[in-house]
Write a protein that holds these residues in place. Structure first.
Motif, PDB file in Angstrom:
ATOM      1  N   ALA A 211       0.860  -1.180   0.000  1.00 52.38           N
ATOM      2  CA  ALA A 211       0.000   0.000   0.000  1.00 52.38           C
ATOM      3  C   ALA A 211       0.895   1.226   0.000  1.00 52.38           C
ATOM      4  CB  ALA A 211      -0.908  -0.003   1.216  1.00 52.38           C
ATOM      5  N   TYR A 212       0.464   2.277  -0.648  1.00 51.30           N
ATOM      6  CA  TYR A 212       1.299   3.485  -0.712  1.00 51.30           C
ATOM      7  C   TYR A 212       0.482   4.673  -1.209  1.00 51.30           C
ATOM      8  CZ  TYR A 212       1.416   1.908  -5.589  1.00 51.30           C
ATOM      9  OH  TYR A 212       1.061   1.466  -6.831  1.00 51.30           O
ATOM     10  N   VAL A 213       1.002   5.857  -0.896  1.00 54.49           N
ATOM     11  CA  VAL A 213       0.462   7.092  -1.469  1.00 54.49           C
ATOM     12  C   VAL A 213       1.217   7.345  -2.763  1.00 54.49           C
ATOM     13  CG1 VAL A 213       0.210   9.573  -1.179  1.00 54.49           C
ATOM     14  CG2 VAL A 213       0.018   8.061   0.810  1.00 54.49           C
ATOM     15  N   GLN A 214       0.529   7.760  -3.800  1.00 58.54           N
ATOM     16  CA  GLN A 214       1.250   8.107  -5.030  1.00 58.54           C
ATOM     17  C   GLN A 214       0.781   9.471  -5.542  1.00 58.54           C
ATOM     18  OE1 GLN A 214       3.859   6.476  -6.701  1.00 58.54           O
ATOM     19  NE2 GLN A 214       3.892   8.504  -7.662  1.00 58.54           N
ATOM     20  N   PRO A 215       1.694  10.462  -5.501  1.00 54.34           N
ATOM     21  CA  PRO A 215       1.358  11.735  -6.157  1.00 54.34           C
ATOM     22  C   PRO A 215       1.133  11.464  -7.637  1.00 54.34           C
ATOM     23  CG  PRO A 215       3.446  11.868  -4.943  1.00 54.34           C
ATOM     24  CD  PRO A 215       3.062  10.433  -4.985  1.00 54.34           C
ATOM     25  N   SER A 216       0.080  12.028  -8.192  1.00 52.24           N
ATOM     26  CA  SER A 216      -0.248  11.737  -9.583  1.00 52.24           C
ATOM     27  C   SER A 216      -0.458  13.041 -10.336  1.00 52.24           C
ATOM     28  CB  SER A 216      -1.530  10.904  -9.641  1.00 52.24           C
ATOM     29  OG  SER A 216      -1.391   9.756  -8.835  1.00 52.24           O
ATOM     30  N   ARG A 217      -0.093  12.998 -11.600  1.00 50.53           N
ATOM     31  CA  ARG A 217      -0.190  14.238 -12.387  1.00 50.53           C
ATOM     32  C   ARG A 217      -1.051  14.017 -13.614  1.00 50.53           C
ATOM     33  NH1 ARG A 217       5.015  17.819 -11.960  1.00 50.53           N
ATOM     34  NH2 ARG A 217       5.990  16.959 -10.099  1.00 50.53           N
ATOM     35  N   ARG A 218      -2.033  14.868 -13.778  1.00 52.28           N
ATOM     36  CA  ARG A 218      -2.849  14.851 -15.000  1.00 52.28           C
ATOM     37  C   ARG A 218      -2.897  16.258 -15.555  1.00 52.28           C
ATOM     38  NH1 ARG A 218      -7.488  10.382 -13.617  1.00 52.28           N
ATOM     39  NH2 ARG A 218      -5.963   8.740 -13.292  1.00 52.28           N
ATOM     40  N   PRO A 219      -1.940  16.571 -16.415  1.00 54.39           N
ATOM     41  CA  PRO A 219      -1.798  17.956 -16.859  1.00 54.39           C
ATOM     42  C   PRO A 219      -3.100  18.563 -17.404  1.00 54.39           C
ATOM     43  CG  PRO A 219       0.042  16.633 -17.625  1.00 54.39           C
ATOM     44  CD  PRO A 219      -0.915  15.692 -16.973  1.00 54.39           C
ATOM     45  N   THR A 220      -3.911  17.764 -18.118  1.00 58.43           N
ATOM     46  CA  THR A 220      -5.112  18.354 -18.708  1.00 58.43           C
ATOM     47  C   THR A 220      -6.143  18.761 -17.656  1.00 58.43           C
ATOM     48  OG1 THR A 220      -5.824  16.090 -19.065  1.00 58.43           O
ATOM     49  CG2 THR A 220      -5.084  17.280 -20.998  1.00 58.43           C
ATOM     50  N   ASP A 221      -6.031  18.226 -16.430  1.00 62.67           N
ATOM     51  CA  ASP A 221      -7.008  18.565 -15.395  1.00 62.67           C
ATOM     52  C   ASP A 221      -6.658  19.857 -14.644  1.00 62.67           C
ATOM     53  OD1 ASP A 221      -8.658  16.540 -15.999  1.00 62.67           O
ATOM     54  OD2 ASP A 221      -8.170  15.269 -14.271  1.00 62.67           O
ATOM     55  N   GLY A 222      -5.570  20.489 -15.011  1.00 63.49           N
ATOM     56  CA  GLY A 222      -5.176  21.723 -14.332  1.00 63.49           C
ATOM     57  C   GLY A 222      -6.246  22.798 -14.488  1.00 63.49           C
ATOM     58  N   ARG A 223      -6.571  23.498 -13.378  1.00 56.78           N
ATOM     59  CA  ARG A 223      -7.558  24.586 -13.423  1.00 56.78           C
ATOM     60  C   ARG A 223      -7.037  25.785 -12.643  1.00 56.78           C
ATOM     61  NH1 ARG A 223      -9.019  21.463 -16.582  1.00 56.78           N
ATOM     62  NH2 ARG A 223     -11.073  20.576 -16.994  1.00 56.78           N
ATOM     63  N   TYR A 224      -5.726  25.951 -12.581  1.00 59.12           N
ATOM     64  CA  TYR A 224      -5.087  27.090 -11.908  1.00 59.12           C
ATOM     65  C   TYR A 224      -5.502  27.171 -10.436  1.00 59.12           C
ATOM     66  CZ  TYR A 224      -4.122  28.357 -16.743  1.00 59.12           C
ATOM     67  OH  TYR A 224      -3.699  28.347 -18.038  1.00 59.12           O
ATOM     68  N   GLY A 225      -5.879  26.028  -9.880  1.00 60.89           N
ATOM     69  CA  GLY A 225      -6.253  26.004  -8.462  1.00 60.89           C
ATOM     70  C   GLY A 225      -7.625  26.596  -8.191  1.00 60.89           C
ATOM     71  N   GLU A 226      -8.401  26.828  -9.221  1.00 60.00           N
ATOM     72  CA  GLU A 226      -9.682  27.489  -9.004  1.00 60.00           C
ATOM     73  C   GLU A 226     -10.851  26.515  -8.868  1.00 60.00           C
ATOM     74  OE1 GLU A 226      -9.770  30.294 -12.207  1.00 60.00           O
ATOM     75  OE2 GLU A 226      -8.002  31.283 -11.369  1.00 60.00           O
ATOM     76  N   ASN A 227     -10.792  25.400  -9.586  1.00 62.14           N
ATOM     77  CA  ASN A 227     -11.889  24.440  -9.516  1.00 62.14           C
ATOM     78  C   ASN A 227     -11.911  23.783  -8.135  1.00 62.14           C
ATOM     79  OD1 ASN A 227     -13.110  21.612  -9.897  1.00 62.14           O
ATOM     80  ND2 ASN A 227     -13.646  22.667 -11.795  1.00 62.14           N
ATOM     81  N   PRO A 228     -13.135  23.587  -7.572  1.00 60.73           N
ATOM     82  CA  PRO A 228     -13.191  23.024  -6.212  1.00 60.73           C
ATOM     83  C   PRO A 228     -12.573  21.646  -6.093  1.00 60.73           C
ATOM     84  CG  PRO A 228     -15.410  23.263  -7.162  1.00 60.73           C
ATOM     85  CD  PRO A 228     -14.452  23.980  -8.066  1.00 60.73           C
ATOM     86  N   ASN A 229     -12.566  20.841  -7.168  1.00 60.74           N
ATOM     87  CA  ASN A 229     -11.943  19.523  -6.991  1.00 60.74           C
ATOM     88  C   ASN A 229     -11.151  19.003  -8.180  1.00 60.74           C
ATOM     89  OD1 ASN A 229     -14.083  18.874  -8.597  1.00 60.74           O
ATOM     90  ND2 ASN A 229     -15.329  18.091  -6.908  1.00 60.74           N
ATOM     91  N   ARG A 230     -10.787  19.889  -9.096  1.00 55.19           N
ATOM     92  CA  ARG A 230      -9.914  19.422 -10.177  1.00 55.19           C
ATOM     93  C   ARG A 230      -8.515  19.975  -9.997  1.00 55.19           C
ATOM     94  NH1 ARG A 230     -12.144  16.763 -14.689  1.00 55.19           N
ATOM     95  NH2 ARG A 230     -14.357  17.222 -14.864  1.00 55.19           N
TER      96      ARG A 230
END
Lengths: 780, 306
Positions: B56-75
């Protein structure tokens, strides 16, 4: 007579597979039992998210005695063969034992074993071995164990999986098997061990509300105990409970639940213990189009929409939980409302962004369609829109639409494909187009066409009638068909990935439903296919340029670019081009040959596409009760690319043939045609010189002359007016005179003059009848 | 009454403790950019072969297309997944999973927890499995998959995989509406930090870079390089001439596959990959994944005889 109860308890079965699976279980088990010699009185199967259940009653306690005969080799055949036959019957022994048995059989003795025996019988001069096998009855439990194991191992799940270290496949991990046989003495477990899963008489209730194991003694006991353990076994009972509770709760607030049978069935497959909760939609979202609310709630959350009949707005939702809680579902409902709010916030964001683009004229959407590939051989959506716009404009007058509006509608009809809302919810395409076109201030006809041009989708889908919508709908579908025909992506067998059959049926329904007439449909298809093949004006201009010095060919080239193509013209031009260009050298020759080839190919493809239309038309008319041979008789006539006319002709012919006169006329026609054809073959001439009244002898013969004249006078003008019904009634009226003629007159008279005249008279019958439809094609 | 966690990190810590108690090895995140926890070799490669495994582990994950400049409540273009992989999948896998929800404060008697059909397929990994998305009161809180195939190889035995989208799950448990408002550490700590304090700025920076600044020519070259290096590593002879041992380099090769996959995601976010090219790129990454899987099953960890 014992009863049987089976339950296969697993991890959650996808909702969409449950009903079918219960049915498959019933079929596999009952078929297997019957095949093994058991009988049963009744069978019922049930499903919940975690179980498939089968209940059989009145099962026989053991199988019937089963007899079977097997023919073996001749008794004096190679002893190895005889030995093999005996071993196959289950008789094992030493070589000397076999030898002694074979000798005994040769001596005519009977070899008895268990309840079976082997003898010899005379067959075609040889003494051949025959075994009469009798299988003793087997107890039901043995058979059930075998059949159930087989059913589990070979279950037809649409998708199945392995788990842990096992090799067994099931839709999700299978945990327990309940299998009991119940008679007066009580319930007995039918022993079964499938990859370590052993059968028993226990099951479990609801995952959270009653997880404990309990045992059952009969189906009634099972169903009652399950309900006590918070599981409703019957899917229809769950669905009914959901619907009745939802509508009652909505009614109490003066609201109504939007009916959705598919969703109801799905939701009933997601819960064992349905608890209906009615929730609010935040005020912020009530301004969204109702379809957006409905789609978002259904697709993402499997919520029912609840409508206010006064405002026609969707104001609430119903969610169905699988749980009873101490707070009467308050936490669950709050959670669901929160999730919905997040979903609808997305939808609102899309809607507002889309509205901004729509109000500004939708240009960015139209531009971006240039980057969306429709099909890699058929260009982008934007290319396609250009084609549809030109085509819609051209079709518009034929369907009573304003050409400007039709073109305008075609240009914006696909714009919504670039909108954020349609990206998120593809099923809203068209509908959003209508909203956005309205917001963009476009005429109502244009907005309507945005939505309606996809129709009709299914055979029961409504056919649009608004002229602009019809023009765009036809253009859209015709472009699709000619395009895919040109790149040779036609439907084959069950494969029709581009839904071309549906497109053809759509065109048939649009055209015939509105009584529309598309002029020169065949030529039109051909010209469009030629366009798809890359037959272009530039190419023709280029050819012209190359050939300016060559008189004949430059004429051909200008002819090519001047008018619309027709198959006749294409053929003429193809021949001309080839004969002229064939003598030239270089570029002109290559280009001319290319154009000629394209024209020829386009013509063949158009004919092929048209016959695809005819095939679909047969299916379409068959559903309306018109036989295929009647349609064939009409397709054989000229002008068969006019679908409306074709249908009218077929309908009139079907109606005529359904009358007594029509039926008998057909017989008269066939008789006349047979006699005539035979005579023509024998004599090697065609009798079409025109019969002369003066050689007529019998009154019935004279009467037929008159009747034919009268029919001619009616049929020719009626056909010219496309009044098939009048023409065919006039044709059917010939029945009496024709029958009377055949009853009294011998056609093949000894006097040649009389005979020839009568044959020529028959020829008139043939001619008149065939002018209406090709009656040769009619069966019977 | 279940004792509720109070911060994002407490949820992570409780999951770690819970799965450790269930006997899983608690691994650390993989040190490369990946699109999901599944890409960690502890899942992708270890799902192959017949050796038992529990991690079991935590994995930081990156999905560049989901970027919303930190504005979207959960994207977010960068987020955390919690991943569990147990091979062979234990018979009580569902119950173990429900235990983990309880551990982070979700009381199954007060909520509506459901297993809704969701078959998983990763075209880039050549992998598929059957399972569910798990709903809690209508919200998807986890993915639950029984792996059937990875890199084109049948999984025998089958591994059970759990993936928790940590931000979304934590927001739900903590009752937060915007991810940036979520307490990261204890809200009563002397220096209380919210998720936004940690990630608001990076979301902006990466959104800008992902969408507009990343040099596509360089990225395209990275893709080609990673692809070539992956192949080169796998083409090397199995026996290492220096040590004289058989050393098949499945993991270094797989790193290049991960790299290619991430570069592809970046290129996708930059909008330079057309619809038709997309399929071709996915196919190229899949070929790498398959080649790495082929190599891994030749190694001792992949079940090959030593």
């Amino acid at each position: 007579m014992p009863d049987l109860l089976i339950e296969l308890f697993s991890e959650e079965i996808p909702a969409r597979m449950q009903t079918r699976a219960a049915d498959d279980l019933r079929k596999l088990v009952t078929d297997g039992l019957v095949e093994a010699g058991l009988t049963y009185a009744g069978a019922a199967a049930f499903s919940t998210p975690r179980r498939l259940t089968l209940s059989l009653d009145g099962l026989s306690a053991e199988s019937a005695v089963f007899k079977e005969e097997k023919k073996g080799p001749p008794v004096d055949a190679n002893p190895k063969a005889v030995q093999g036959f005996l071993r196959g019957l289950g008789l094992e022994g030493t070589d000397s034992w076999y030898a002694s048995q074979i000798d005994a059989l040769k001596n005519g003795e009977v070899l008895n074993f268990d309840s079976s025996f082997v003898t010899t019988q005379e067959l075609k001069g040889k003494r051949v071995l025959f075994a009469t096998l009798e299988y003793p009855p087997r107890p039901a439990a043995d058979i059930i164990a075998e059949v159930l194991e087989n059913a589990i191992r070979n279950f037809p799940w649409p998708k199945s999986m392995r788990w842990g270290s096992g090799t067994l496949k099931w839709v999700r991990p299978l945990h327990t098997i309940l299998c009991i046989l119940i008679d007066e003495a009580g319930a007995e477990v039918v022993p079964l061990d499938i990859d370590g899963i052993t059968s028993g008489n226990t099951t479990r209730g609801h995952r959270f509300l009653a997880p404990d194991v309990f045992s059952v003694t009969s189906f009634d006991d099972y169903e009652v105990k399950l309900k006590r353990a918070k599981v409703v076994l019957r899917a229809d009972e769950r669905a009914e409970a959901i619907w009745s509770d939802a509508t009652t709760q909505a009614f109490a607030l003066g609201l109504e639940v939007v009916e959705d049978r598919g969703l109801l069935a799905e939701v009933a497959g997601l819960v064992e213990w349905p608890v209906v909760l009615l929730g609010r939609i935040g005020d912020d979202f009530l301004g969204l189009p109702p379809e957006v609310l409905q789609t978002s709630m259904k697709e993402h959350q499997k919520f029912f929409s609840v409508r206010n009949p006064k405002t026609n707005r969707i104001e609430r939702f119903v969610t169905v939980a699988n749980m009873e809680t101490a707070d009467q579902g308050a936490t669950i409902l709050a959670g669901n409302q929160k999730v919905l709010a997040a979903r609808l916030a997305d939808a609102k964001f899309f809607w507002e962004n889309d509205l901004r683009v729509a109000k500004a004229g939708m240009d960015p959407w139209l531009d971006s369609l240039a980057n969306v590939t429709f099909h890699n051989k058929l260009g982008s959506q934007k290319d396609r829109i250009e084609r549809i716009a030109a085509l819609a404009r051209e079709i518009a007058p034929s369907v009573g639409a304003d050409p400007d509006l039709a073109e305008q509608a075609a240009r914006v009809a696909k714009a919504d494909l670039s909108s954020e809302m349609v990206y998120e919810f593809p099923e809203l395409q068209g509908l959003m187009g209508r909203y956005y076109a309205t917001e963009a201030g476009l005429p109502a006809e244009v907005a309507a066409a945005c939505e309606e041009h996809y129709s009709p989708l299914g055979p029961s889908d409504d056919v649009p009638t608004a002229p602009v919508s019809v023009a765009v709908a036809l253009a859209d579908k015709i472009d699709t068909l000619t395009g895919f025909w040109a790149i040779d992506e036609k439907p084959t067998g069950s494969k029709d990935p581009f839904a071309l059959r549906r497109a053809v049926l759509g065109i048939i329904r649009l055209i015939t439903g509105g009584d529309h007439r598309l002029q020169s449909f065949h030529s039109h298809l051909m010209a469009l296919i030629a366009d798809h093949l890359g037959y272009s004006d530039q190419e023709v201009e280029q050819l012209k340029e190359l050939m300016t010095q060559l008189e004949n060919v430059s004429d051909i080239a200008s002819e090519l670019s001047s008018n619309r193509l027709t198959p006749e013209k294409a053929k003429y031009l193809t021949d001309q081009l080839r004969s002229e260009v064939g003598r030239k050298k270089g570029e002109a020759q290559v280009l001319g040959e290319q154009i000629a080839t394209k024209l020829q190919t386009a013509d063949q493809m158009a004919s092929d596409l048209l016959s695809f239309f005819h095939d679909r038309l047969k299916v379409f008319l068959k559903d309306k009760g018109i036989r295929h041979d009647i349609i064939d008789a009409c397709i054989a006539m000229p002008g068969n690319d006019d679908l409306t006319l074709l249908v009218k002709r077929a309908e009139a012919l079907a109606a005529t043939l359904a009358t007594d006169d029509g039926e008998n006329l057909l017989q008269g026609f066939k008789r006349a045609n047979n006699i005539l054809t035979q005579a023509e073959e024998k004599d090697g001439v065609e009798y079409s010189y025109g019969a002369d009244l003066k050689f007529a002898e019998d009154p019935s013969e004279k009467a037929l002359f008159e009747a034919l004249d009268a029919a001619d006078a009616k049929i020719a003008p009626a056909m010219a007016n496309e009044d098939f019904s009048t023409a065919m009634t006039a044709m059917a009226a010939l029945r009496g005179p024709i029958d009377a003629f055949f009853n009294t007159v011998q056609v093949n008279d000894e006097r040649q003059v009389v005979r020839r005249n009568r044959l020529n008279l028959l020829s008139r019958i043939r001619k008149i009848c065939l002018s209406v439809a090709d009656l040769n094609k009619i069966e019977g | 009454m279940i004792d509720k966690p109070r911060s994002f990190q407490e949820i992570i810590l409780r999951l770690q403790t819970y799965w450790a108690a269930q006997g899983c090895a608690i691994l650390q995140p993989y040190d490369m950019e990946v699109g999901a926890g599944t890409f960690h070799p502890a899942t992708t490669l270890r799902a192959l072969g017949d050796k038992p495994w529990a991690a079991a582990y935590v994995q930081p994950s990156r999905r560049p297309t989901d970027g919303r400049y930190g504005e979207n409540p959960n994207r977010l273009q960068h987020y955390y997944q919690y991943q569990v992989l147990i091979k062979p999948s234990p018979p009580a896998m569902q119950d173990l999973y429900l235990g983990s929800l309880k551990a982070i404060g979700i009381d199954a008697t007060m909520h509506d927890i459901r297993f809704v059909e969701d078959d998983w397929e990763s075209p880039t990994l050549g992998a598929w499995g059957l399972g569910w998305e798990v709903w809690c009161d209508g919200m998807e809180v986890s993915q639950f998959t029984y792996f059937q195939q990875v890199g084109g190889h049948d999984c025998k035995p089958v591994a059970g995989e759990l993936t928790y989208g940590l931000e979304r799950l934590a927001m739900y448990v903590l009752g937060v509406d915007h991810v940036m408002d979520m307490p990261f550490n204890d809200p009563d700590a002397p220096i209380a930090l919210k998720y936004g304090d940690v990630f608001q700025q990076t979301e902006q920076e990466y959104s800008r870079w992902n969408f507009d600044i990343a040099d596509t020519d360089v990225l395209l070259q990275h893709f080609v390089d990673a692809e070539a290096e992956c192949q080169r590593i796998l083409d090397a002879p199995a026996v290492d001439p220096k040590t004289g041992r058989k050393i098949i380099m499945a993991h270094p090769a797989y790193d290049q596959c991960i790299k290619a996959s991430h570069v592809f995601n970046l290129l996708d976010a930059r909008g330079v990959i057309s619809v038709t090219e997309r399929q071709a790129y996915i196919g190229r990454v899949r070929n790498l994944a398959k080649a790495c899987a082929d190599a891994f099953v030749q190694t001792p960890a992949g079940g090959a005889a030593a």
